[in-house]
Design a protein around this motif. Structure first.
Motif, PDB file in Angstrom:
ATOM      1  N   LEU A   1       0.670  -1.455   0.098  1.00  0.00           N
ATOM      2  CA  LEU A   1       0.385  -0.166   0.204  1.00  0.00           C
ATOM      3  C   LEU A   1       0.674   1.398   0.291  1.00  0.00           C
ATOM      4  CD1 LEU A   1      -3.000   0.837   0.644  1.00  0.00           C
ATOM      5  CD2 LEU A   1      -2.071   1.677   2.577  1.00  0.00           C
ATOM      6  N   SER A   2       1.526   1.132   0.774  1.00  0.00           N
ATOM      7  CA  SER A   2       2.880   2.121   0.736  1.00  0.00           C
ATOM      8  C   SER A   2       3.476   2.439  -0.787  1.00  0.00           C
ATOM      9  CB  SER A   2       4.367   2.564   1.537  1.00  0.00           C
ATOM     10  OG  SER A   2       3.794   1.903   2.665  1.00  0.00           O
ATOM     11  N   ASP A   3       3.639   1.876  -1.198  1.00  0.00           N
ATOM     12  CA  ASP A   3       3.957   2.138  -2.952  1.00  0.00           C
ATOM     13  C   ASP A   3       2.939   2.680  -3.418  1.00  0.00           C
ATOM     14  OD1 ASP A   3       6.411   0.965  -2.840  1.00  0.00           O
ATOM     15  OD2 ASP A   3       5.422  -0.435  -3.237  1.00  0.00           O
ATOM     16  N   PHE A   4       1.211   2.723  -3.283  1.00  0.00           N
ATOM     17  CA  PHE A   4       0.121   2.789  -3.644  1.00  0.00           C
ATOM     18  C   PHE A   4       0.446   4.481  -3.220  1.00  0.00           C
ATOM     19  CE2 PHE A   4      -4.319   4.044  -2.784  1.00  0.00           C
ATOM     20  CZ  PHE A   4      -3.841   4.879  -4.384  1.00  0.00           C
ATOM     21  N   GLY A   5       0.818   5.441  -1.766  1.00  0.00           N
ATOM     22  CA  GLY A   5       0.379   5.945  -1.624  1.00  0.00           C
ATOM     23  C   GLY A   5       2.035   7.083  -1.814  1.00  0.00           C
TER      24      GLY A   5
ATOM     25  N   TYR B   1       2.811  13.680   5.659  1.00  0.00           N
ATOM     26  CA  TYR B   1       1.837  13.156   5.808  1.00  0.00           C
ATOM     27  C   TYR B   1       2.543  12.022   5.447  1.00  0.00           C
ATOM     28  CZ  TYR B   1      -2.452  15.378   5.140  1.00  0.00           C
ATOM     29  OH  TYR B   1      -3.789  15.872   5.609  1.00  0.00           O
ATOM     30  N   ASN B   2       1.893  10.615   5.566  1.00  0.00           N
ATOM     31  CA  ASN B   2       3.126   9.234   5.256  1.00  0.00           C
ATOM     32  C   ASN B   2       1.791   8.255   4.036  1.00  0.00           C
ATOM     33  OD1 ASN B   2       1.108   7.048   6.619  1.00  0.00           O
ATOM     34  ND2 ASN B   2       1.595   9.155   9.321  1.00  0.00           N
ATOM     35  N   THR B   3       2.642   7.055   4.072  1.00  0.00           N
ATOM     36  CA  THR B   3       1.483   7.184   2.589  1.00  0.00           C
ATOM     37  C   THR B   3       1.661   5.233   3.177  1.00  0.00           C
ATOM     38  OG1 THR B   3       3.943   5.733   2.047  1.00  0.00           O
ATOM     39  CG2 THR B   3       2.763   8.372   1.462  1.00  0.00           C
ATOM     40  N   SER B   4       1.324   4.951   5.041  1.00  0.00           N
ATOM     41  CA  SER B   4       1.329   3.677   5.028  1.00  0.00           C
ATOM     42  C   SER B   4      -0.045   3.281   6.012  1.00  0.00           C
ATOM     43  CB  SER B   4       2.663   3.734   6.185  1.00  0.00           C
ATOM     44  OG  SER B   4       2.886   3.701   6.772  1.00  0.00           O
TER      45      SER B   4
ATOM     46  N   ASP C   1      -6.152   5.081   6.619  1.00  0.00           N
ATOM     47  CA  ASP C   1      -6.508   6.491   7.040  1.00  0.00           C
ATOM     48  C   ASP C   1      -5.977   7.771   6.665  1.00  0.00           C
ATOM     49  OD1 ASP C   1      -9.285   6.160   8.550  1.00  0.00           O
ATOM     50  OD2 ASP C   1      -7.313   4.877   9.379  1.00  0.00           O
ATOM     51  N   ALA C   2      -4.220   7.469   6.888  1.00  0.00           N
ATOM     52  CA  ALA C   2      -3.960   9.127   6.045  1.00  0.00           C
ATOM     53  C   ALA C   2      -3.678   9.191   4.755  1.00  0.00           C
ATOM     54  CB  ALA C   2      -1.673   7.884   6.269  1.00  0.00           C
ATOM     55  N   LEU C   3      -3.680   7.831   4.037  1.00  0.00           N
ATOM     56  CA  LEU C   3      -3.744   7.956   2.435  1.00  0.00           C
ATOM     57  C   LEU C   3      -5.523   8.693   1.846  1.00  0.00           C
ATOM     58  CD1 LEU C   3      -2.718   4.786   1.167  1.00  0.00           C
ATOM     59  CD2 LEU C   3      -2.352   7.132   0.173  1.00  0.00           C
ATOM     60  N   LEU C   4      -7.092   7.642   2.442  1.00  0.00           N
ATOM     61  CA  LEU C   4      -8.120   8.908   2.987  1.00  0.00           C
ATOM     62  C   LEU C   4      -7.536   9.906   2.306  1.00  0.00           C
ATOM     63  CD1 LEU C   4     -10.588   5.897   3.686  1.00  0.00           C
ATOM     64  CD2 LEU C   4     -10.440   6.640   1.042  1.00  0.00           C
ATOM     65  N   GLU C   5      -7.273  10.688   3.958  1.00  0.00           N
ATOM     66  CA  GLU C   5      -7.092  12.002   4.326  1.00  0.00           C
ATOM     67  C   GLU C   5      -6.417  12.703   2.744  1.00  0.00           C
ATOM     68  OE1 GLU C   5      -5.776  13.280   7.675  1.00  0.00           O
ATOM     69  OE2 GLU C   5      -7.179  12.221   8.112  1.00  0.00           O
ATOM     70  N   ALA C   6      -5.543  12.196   2.529  1.00  0.00           N
ATOM     71  CA  ALA C   6      -4.604  13.043   0.813  1.00  0.00           C
ATOM     72  C   ALA C   6      -5.629  12.483   0.200  1.00  0.00           C
ATOM     73  CB  ALA C   6      -3.321  11.813   1.257  1.00  0.00           C
TER      74      ALA C   6
ATOM     75  N   ALA D   1       0.879   8.011  12.718  1.00  0.00           N
ATOM     76  CA  ALA D   1       1.616   6.486  12.889  1.00  0.00           C
ATOM     77  C   ALA D   1       1.594   5.737  14.441  1.00  0.00           C
ATOM     78  CB  ALA D   1       3.334   7.351  12.300  1.00  0.00           C
ATOM     79  N   SER D   2       1.485   6.984  14.989  1.00  0.00           N
ATOM     80  CA  SER D   2       1.350   6.379  16.760  1.00  0.00           C
ATOM     81  C   SER D   2       0.156   7.664  17.303  1.00  0.00           C
ATOM     82  CB  SER D   2       2.717   6.588  17.066  1.00  0.00           C
ATOM     83  OG  SER D   2       3.304   8.103  17.097  1.00  0.00           O
ATOM     84  N   PHE D   3      -0.055   6.789  18.764  1.00  0.00           N
ATOM     85  CA  PHE D   3      -0.690   7.754  19.568  1.00  0.00           C
ATOM     86  C   PHE D   3      -0.581   8.317  20.558  1.00  0.00           C
ATOM     87  CE2 PHE D   3      -2.809   4.690  15.858  1.00  0.00           C
ATOM     88  CZ  PHE D   3      -3.703   5.650  15.458  1.00  0.00           C
ATOM     89  N   TYR D   4      -1.597   9.352  21.276  1.00  0.00           N
ATOM     90  CA  TYR D   4      -1.411   9.370  22.546  1.00  0.00           C
ATOM     91  C   TYR D   4      -2.334   9.098  23.062  1.00  0.00           C
ATOM     92  CZ  TYR D   4       2.981  12.073  21.775  1.00  0.00           C
ATOM     93  OH  TYR D   4       4.312  12.264  20.946  1.00  0.00           O
TER      94      TYR D   4
END
Lengths: 117, 185
Positions: A18-22, A35-38, A41-46, B179-182
């Motif tokens: 998925l990270s490659d797609f991201g 932003y991270n790609t992994s 949810d992070a990808l959906l935000e982007a 990537a991490s949570f508090y």
């Protein structure tokens, strides 16, 4: 200007996760730093949420180079590992859910699509 | 009065929030159906991060041996049983103490949630948070029967969010895009 559908083609040849797609998405859209790609949810935000709220708030400061409407079209997915294809289907499903959630909440939407070919 | 009331339940919004409650109920039902379709079980263990299949569901009974046996990088004798604990919020120990600015902006976000005006909510950009584990770190939140809603923290730094359990109000903070949570108390 700004309302013509943009087609963004992403070649999945060589993708392993998925990270490659991201990474391809972030590079194409010009996602903000930090932003991270992994994660899904992070990808959906982007891909969706940031654009939807930028449109709703009419803030005029979209942090992306590409703004809606746009279509992300993944090509050569048949050559990608099954795990990647599964992830892409999951992303499509989550994107559909996001569209639905946003429409239900705010009564409007932005035209963002993910196609897997 | 509690320190904050999670969206969309602030009592001052009751009059305008009736449609929102209906929407939330629909969203919860849809979430339940999706999870049912995915054969989701909150207690089903996942393959630990660092493995090829990190984050994926493990087989019934948490049998990791089948996956380990197929993973050429790990000897089949290695059995890893993920323990669900607080470290799942930050499996890689990358959290650092939040700065005073972080704390101030978290409090500001909580205050906006308490007020619950529509303008505030637009700025906080609520979104459904699906809680799939980070492929980068394996971080995830505890399973929630009602799902999570994520809110923006601060006007800059889109990667900073508060995530609130729709059922219990338990609140978490991330400053690195999940990537991490508090745990916010």
């Amino acid at each position: 200007v700004g309302d013509a559908m943009k087609m963004i083609e992403l070649d999945s040849t060589g993708w392993k996760s998925l990270s490659d797609f991201g990474s391809a998405v972030h590079g194409s859209l010009g996602a903000p730093p930090g932003y991270n790609t992994s994660s899904v949810d992070a990808l959906l935000e982007a891909i969706y949420w940031d654009h939807a709220y930028a449109d709703l708030n009419q803030s005029g400061n979209e942090p992306y180079k590409i703004i809606p409407p746009f279509t992300l079209r993944v090509i050569n997915s048949t050559f990608a590992p099954q795990t990647v294809r599964d992830e892409l289907l999951l992303m499509q499903r989550c994107l559909d859910e996001s569209h639905h959630w946003f429409r239900q909440k705010w009564g409007r939407d932005v035209d963002i699509r993910l196609e897997v070919a | 009065m509690s320190r904050f009331v999670f969206w969309p339940t602030p009592p001052q919004m009751l009059e305008s929030a009736v449609p929102l409650y209906a929407e939330l109920a629909v969203a919860r039902m849809r979430l339940a159906l999706v999870k049912l379709a995915l054969k989701y079980r909150p207690d089903q263990p996942r393959v630990p991060t660092g493995n090829r299949d990190g984050g994926r569901w493990m087989g019934a009974g948490g049998d990791y041996s089948r996956i380990a046996a197929n993973d050429s990088r790990k000897p089949p004798s290695v059995i890893v049983t993920p323990m669900y604990g607080a470290d799942l919020l930050d499996p890689k120990n990358i959290n650092t103490p939040p700065s005073p600015t972080d704390l101030k902006q978290i409090q500001s976000t909580l205050d906006k949630l308490s007020r619950g005006s529509m303008d505030d909510l637009k700025q906080l950009a609520p979104k459904a948070y699906s809680n799939y584990p980070s492929r980068l770190t394996g971080a995830m939140l505890p399973p929630s029967v009602a799902g999570y809603t994520s809110f923006a923290v601060g006007s800059r730094g889109l990667s900073r969010r508060l995530i609130v359990d729709n059922a219990t109000g338990a609140t978490y903070y991330t400053n690195n895009h999940y990537a991490s949570f508090y745990h916010v108390r």
